[in-house]
Scaffold this motif. Structure first.
Motif, PDB file in Angstrom:
ATOM      1  N   ALA A  15       0.792  -1.229  -0.240  1.00  0.00           N
ATOM      2  CA  ALA A  15       0.116   0.147   0.050  1.00  0.00           C
ATOM      3  C   ALA A  15       1.089   1.554   0.175  1.00  0.00           C
ATOM      4  O   ALA A  15       0.480   2.096  -1.376  1.00  0.00           O
ATOM      5  CB  ALA A  15      -0.938   0.308   1.143  1.00  0.00           C
ATOM      6  N   PHE A  16       2.076   1.298   0.447  1.00  0.00           N
ATOM      7  CA  PHE A  16       2.911   2.232   0.878  1.00  0.00           C
ATOM      8  C   PHE A  16       3.748   2.698  -0.665  1.00  0.00           C
ATOM      9  O   PHE A  16       3.351   3.726  -1.539  1.00  0.00           O
ATOM     10  CB  PHE A  16       4.015   2.288   1.869  1.00  0.00           C
ATOM     11  CG  PHE A  16       4.925   3.631   2.656  1.00  0.00           C
ATOM     12  CD1 PHE A  16       4.565   4.188   3.618  1.00  0.00           C
ATOM     13  CD2 PHE A  16       5.864   3.714   1.115  1.00  0.00           C
ATOM     14  CE1 PHE A  16       5.042   5.234   3.194  1.00  0.00           C
ATOM     15  CE2 PHE A  16       6.891   4.646   1.647  1.00  0.00           C
ATOM     16  CZ  PHE A  16       6.788   5.518   2.682  1.00  0.00           C
ATOM     17  N   TYR A  17       4.143   1.574  -1.585  1.00  0.00           N
ATOM     18  CA  TYR A  17       4.654   1.957  -2.482  1.00  0.00           C
ATOM     19  C   TYR A  17       3.641   2.294  -3.935  1.00  0.00           C
ATOM     20  O   TYR A  17       3.764   2.675  -4.941  1.00  0.00           O
ATOM     21  CB  TYR A  17       5.476   0.100  -2.971  1.00  0.00           C
ATOM     22  CG  TYR A  17       6.144  -0.378  -1.749  1.00  0.00           C
ATOM     23  CD1 TYR A  17       7.028   1.534  -1.198  1.00  0.00           C
ATOM     24  CD2 TYR A  17       6.781  -1.430  -1.861  1.00  0.00           C
ATOM     25  CE1 TYR A  17       8.580   1.322   0.029  1.00  0.00           C
ATOM     26  CE2 TYR A  17       8.174  -1.250  -0.461  1.00  0.00           C
ATOM     27  CZ  TYR A  17       8.678  -0.398  -0.175  1.00  0.00           C
ATOM     28  OH  TYR A  17       9.213  -0.641   0.940  1.00  0.00           O
ATOM     29  N   GLY A  18       2.822   1.373  -3.592  1.00  0.00           N
ATOM     30  CA  GLY A  18       1.381   2.087  -4.880  1.00  0.00           C
ATOM     31  C   GLY A  18       1.479   1.008  -5.317  1.00  0.00           C
ATOM     32  O   GLY A  18       2.233  -0.329  -5.518  1.00  0.00           O
ATOM     33  N   VAL A  19       1.007   1.081  -6.553  1.00  0.00           N
ATOM     34  CA  VAL A  19       0.292  -0.281  -7.456  1.00  0.00           C
ATOM     35  C   VAL A  19       1.663  -0.263  -8.367  1.00  0.00           C
ATOM     36  O   VAL A  19       1.586   0.939  -9.272  1.00  0.00           O
ATOM     37  CB  VAL A  19      -1.031  -0.205  -7.894  1.00  0.00           C
ATOM     38  CG1 VAL A  19      -1.387  -0.824  -9.112  1.00  0.00           C
ATOM     39  CG2 VAL A  19      -2.304  -0.332  -7.365  1.00  0.00           C
ATOM     40  N   TYR A  69      -5.064   6.613   8.179  1.00  0.00           N
ATOM     41  CA  TYR A  69      -6.037   6.664   7.384  1.00  0.00           C
ATOM     42  C   TYR A  69      -6.329   5.115   6.895  1.00  0.00           C
ATOM     43  O   TYR A  69      -6.705   5.167   5.795  1.00  0.00           O
ATOM     44  CB  TYR A  69      -6.141   8.098   6.220  1.00  0.00           C
ATOM     45  CG  TYR A  69      -6.138   9.171   7.097  1.00  0.00           C
ATOM     46  CD1 TYR A  69      -7.259   9.711   7.216  1.00  0.00           C
ATOM     47  CD2 TYR A  69      -4.356   9.422   7.604  1.00  0.00           C
ATOM     48  CE1 TYR A  69      -7.254  10.890   7.870  1.00  0.00           C
ATOM     49  CE2 TYR A  69      -4.654  11.375   8.213  1.00  0.00           C
ATOM     50  CZ  TYR A  69      -5.591  11.848   7.923  1.00  0.00           C
ATOM     51  OH  TYR A  69      -5.730  12.396   9.073  1.00  0.00           O
ATOM     52  N   ASN A  70      -5.130   4.125   6.694  1.00  0.00           N
ATOM     53  CA  ASN A  70      -5.051   2.802   5.711  1.00  0.00           C
ATOM     54  C   ASN A  70      -4.958   3.175   4.144  1.00  0.00           C
ATOM     55  O   ASN A  70      -5.126   2.371   3.141  1.00  0.00           O
ATOM     56  CB  ASN A  70      -6.468   2.414   6.259  1.00  0.00           C
ATOM     57  CG  ASN A  70      -6.474   1.905   7.641  1.00  0.00           C
ATOM     58  OD1 ASN A  70      -5.849   0.812   7.469  1.00  0.00           O
ATOM     59  ND2 ASN A  70      -7.709   1.389   8.242  1.00  0.00           N
ATOM     60  N   ILE A  71      -5.081   4.694   3.767  1.00  0.00           N
ATOM     61  CA  ILE A  71      -4.419   4.776   2.407  1.00  0.00           C
ATOM     62  C   ILE A  71      -3.902   5.938   2.305  1.00  0.00           C
ATOM     63  O   ILE A  71      -3.940   6.890   2.584  1.00  0.00           O
ATOM     64  CB  ILE A  71      -6.592   5.427   2.019  1.00  0.00           C
ATOM     65  CG1 ILE A  71      -6.099   5.024   0.532  1.00  0.00           C
ATOM     66  CG2 ILE A  71      -6.750   6.453   2.679  1.00  0.00           C
ATOM     67  CD1 ILE A  71      -7.680   4.729  -0.287  1.00  0.00           C
ATOM     68  N   ILE A  72      -2.889   6.273   1.108  1.00  0.00           N
ATOM     69  CA  ILE A  72      -2.200   7.900   1.062  1.00  0.00           C
ATOM     70  C   ILE A  72      -2.599   7.226  -0.438  1.00  0.00           C
ATOM     71  O   ILE A  72      -1.712   6.190  -1.502  1.00  0.00           O
ATOM     72  CB  ILE A  72      -0.810   7.213   1.424  1.00  0.00           C
ATOM     73  CG1 ILE A  72       0.058   8.300   1.577  1.00  0.00           C
ATOM     74  CG2 ILE A  72       0.167   6.147   0.971  1.00  0.00           C
ATOM     75  CD1 ILE A  72       0.717   8.693   2.187  1.00  0.00           C
ATOM     76  N   ASN A  73      -2.290   8.370  -1.160  1.00  0.00           N
ATOM     77  CA  ASN A  73      -2.328   8.634  -2.547  1.00  0.00           C
ATOM     78  C   ASN A  73      -0.799   9.098  -3.153  1.00  0.00           C
ATOM     79  O   ASN A  73      -0.362  10.258  -2.342  1.00  0.00           O
ATOM     80  CB  ASN A  73      -4.128   9.162  -3.325  1.00  0.00           C
ATOM     81  CG  ASN A  73      -3.988  10.304  -2.535  1.00  0.00           C
ATOM     82  OD1 ASN A  73      -3.183  11.144  -2.694  1.00  0.00           O
ATOM     83  ND2 ASN A  73      -5.686  10.581  -2.515  1.00  0.00           N
ATOM     84  N   GLU A  74      -0.894   9.846  -4.582  1.00  0.00           N
ATOM     85  CA  GLU A  74       0.545  10.122  -4.550  1.00  0.00           C
ATOM     86  C   GLU A  74       0.513  11.932  -4.377  1.00  0.00           C
ATOM     87  O   GLU A  74       1.463  12.440  -3.909  1.00  0.00           O
ATOM     88  CB  GLU A  74       0.004  10.681  -6.265  1.00  0.00           C
ATOM     89  CG  GLU A  74       0.612   9.179  -6.739  1.00  0.00           C
ATOM     90  CD  GLU A  74       0.638   9.146  -8.151  1.00  0.00           C
ATOM     91  OE1 GLU A  74       0.557   9.969  -9.276  1.00  0.00           O
ATOM     92  OE2 GLU A  74       0.615   7.561  -8.778  1.00  0.00           O
ATOM     93  N   GLU A  75      -0.986  12.944  -4.180  1.00  0.00           N
ATOM     94  CA  GLU A  75      -1.281  14.232  -3.702  1.00  0.00           C
ATOM     95  C   GLU A  75      -0.763  13.796  -2.562  1.00  0.00           C
ATOM     96  O   GLU A  75      -0.308  15.489  -1.726  1.00  0.00           O
ATOM     97  CB  GLU A  75      -2.654  13.464  -4.086  1.00  0.00           C
ATOM     98  CG  GLU A  75      -3.047  14.536  -5.375  1.00  0.00           C
ATOM     99  CD  GLU A  75      -4.334  14.999  -5.636  1.00  0.00           C
ATOM    100  OE1 GLU A  75      -5.527  14.775  -4.289  1.00  0.00           O
ATOM    101  OE2 GLU A  75      -4.867  15.021  -6.615  1.00  0.00           O
ATOM    102  N   ASP A  76      -1.565  13.084  -1.685  1.00  0.00           N
ATOM    103  CA  ASP A  76      -0.628  13.118   0.441  1.00  0.00           C
ATOM    104  C   ASP A  76       0.711  12.851   0.011  1.00  0.00           C
ATOM    105  O   ASP A  76       1.280  14.079   0.862  1.00  0.00           O
ATOM    106  CB  ASP A  76      -1.029  11.974   0.181  1.00  0.00           C
ATOM    107  CG  ASP A  76      -3.060  11.324   0.523  1.00  0.00           C
ATOM    108  OD1 ASP A  76      -3.309  13.096   0.998  1.00  0.00           O
ATOM    109  OD2 ASP A  76      -3.018  10.598   0.698  1.00  0.00           O
ATOM    110  N   ILE A  77       1.108  12.124  -1.275  1.00  0.00           N
ATOM    111  CA  ILE A  77       2.998  12.316  -1.293  1.00  0.00           C
ATOM    112  C   ILE A  77       3.635  12.978  -1.634  1.00  0.00           C
ATOM    113  O   ILE A  77       4.583  14.524  -0.741  1.00  0.00           O
ATOM    114  CB  ILE A  77       3.531  10.847  -2.103  1.00  0.00           C
ATOM    115  CG1 ILE A  77       3.309   9.745  -1.243  1.00  0.00           C
ATOM    116  CG2 ILE A  77       4.620  11.053  -1.694  1.00  0.00           C
ATOM    117  CD1 ILE A  77       3.256   8.650  -2.207  1.00  0.00           C
ATOM    118  N   ILE A  78       2.679  14.079  -2.303  1.00  0.00           N
ATOM    119  CA  ILE A  78       3.149  15.755  -2.152  1.00  0.00           C
ATOM    120  C   ILE A  78       3.663  16.489  -1.281  1.00  0.00           C
ATOM    121  O   ILE A  78       3.999  17.135  -1.267  1.00  0.00           O
ATOM    122  CB  ILE A  78       2.968  15.780  -3.730  1.00  0.00           C
ATOM    123  CG1 ILE A  78       3.005  14.977  -4.860  1.00  0.00           C
ATOM    124  CG2 ILE A  78       3.495  17.383  -4.336  1.00  0.00           C
ATOM    125  CD1 ILE A  78       2.549  15.137  -6.077  1.00  0.00           C
TER     126      ILE A  78
END
Length: 320
Positions: A15-19, A69-78
């Motif tokens: 989940a951290f590294y992403g698909v 949050y059990n989820i992280i997306n690219e916008e969160d990372i940026i």
């Protein structure tokens, strides 16, 4: 040039590294001066020491974000890399977040009372009709305690009492026969913990799910312990369960006294415990009603219809 290793604890690395490592590619683009490699839950970094310190802090913020949050997306990372707030916590009263990132919180006054009672007491009874969120909220509180390291494990139990079915006629070994009774507990956990992480926690016995009979002889310490469907315990069973309580442990006992599946004439252990323990310091009893039902609106109508019928039957019996 120096080298460091960062271990991603308590989260699912996938989940951290992403698909297809999509999140990892974004992270690499944001830190061009560093050489970033990942394997399993370990990130290996090569580069300038000052840049690496900033990277470590950002990675830790990303890890905490995913854990919460059990989820992280690219916008969160940026946003995190820019030093901005990754996600406005619009729900400050959330207990935890679902695997989809949605807040899990109280939706009625009595549900909020349940949450507050858990925080103030070591033992809590939550009693009410189906659909009032007793089990779901209890598991959410246990998951939060585990995430915040207030407890080292979660222990979930249910009595294996049939509602019109017989264990012996179910296929498979004992685990296969018992699992259907525990499925509601699995369902709630799967809604709050990513599948890979949940399986890992169960393999390591951080989360344990077992029928009530398996509790005998144990001392349950450093845990949140939940007994679900407690209306189907006998007085001896619930007494055995309650006395398993060890140090730094909280217990939640849930049940619906209108759905007792014990043999006719046998008193529910849940009713006996509530009558016996009412008023004892450190024990809270929260009564939920049809107003707290959070399932489909028809559930409330069904509960009310059956309650009305039961009262009418009682009145007829009294007249006879």
């Amino acid at each position: 040039m120096i080298e460091k290793h960062i271990v991603l604890e308590d989260i699912d690395p996938v989940a951290f590294y992403g698909v297809n490592n999509s999140h990892l590619q974004v992270i690499r683009a944001l830190y061009p001066k560093l050489r970033i490699m990942a394997r399993g839950n370990v990130i290996r970094i090569l580069g300038d020491e000052e840049e690496m310190c900033a990277f470590e802090e950002d990675i830790e913020r990303m890890r905490r974000h995913l854990l919460r949050y059990n989820i992280i997306n690219e916008e969160d990372i940026i946003d995190i890399a820019k030093g901005e707030q990754a996600k406005a916590d619009a729900s400050k009263d959330a207990i935890v977040y679902s695997v989809a990132g949605k807040p899990i919180k109280s939706r009625s006054a009595n549900q909020q009372q349940l949450i507050e009672a858990f925080e103030k007491n070591d033992m809590l009874f939550a009693v009410g009709p189906a659909g009032t969120g007793k089990t779901y909220l209890s598991i959410a509180l246990a998951v939060r305690a585990l995430k915040e390291k207030e407890a080292r494990r979660i222990i979930l139990s249910r009595p294996a009492v049939e509602a019109g079915e017989k264990l012996g006629f179910l296929p498979g070994d004992m685990k296969d026969k018992i699992d259907p009774y525990l499925q509601p507990l699995y369902d709630a956990l799967e809604d709050m913990i990513p599948p890979t992480k949940l399986q890992d926690m169960m393999d390591k016995h951080i989360i344990q799910i077992a029928p009530l009979a398996f509790m005998r002889g144990r001392t349950l310490s450093d845990a949140v312990v939940i007994l679900d469907e407690a209306q189907n315990t006998t007085s001896a069973q619930i007494r055995m369960f309650l006395t398993r309580m060890g140090w730094n442990t909280k217990m939640i006992i849930t049940g619906d006294l209108t759905q007792v599946d014990l043999p006719r004439g046998q008193k529910s252990g849940l009713r006996d415990a509530i009558e016996t323990l009412n008023g004892i310091e450190g024990i809270s009893i929260v009564h939920m009603t049809e107003k707290d039902i959070v399932r489909h609106k028809l559930v409330t109508r069904i509960v009310n219809a059956f309650d009305k019928r039961d009262k009418e039957n009682e009145q007829r019996t009294d007249k006879d």
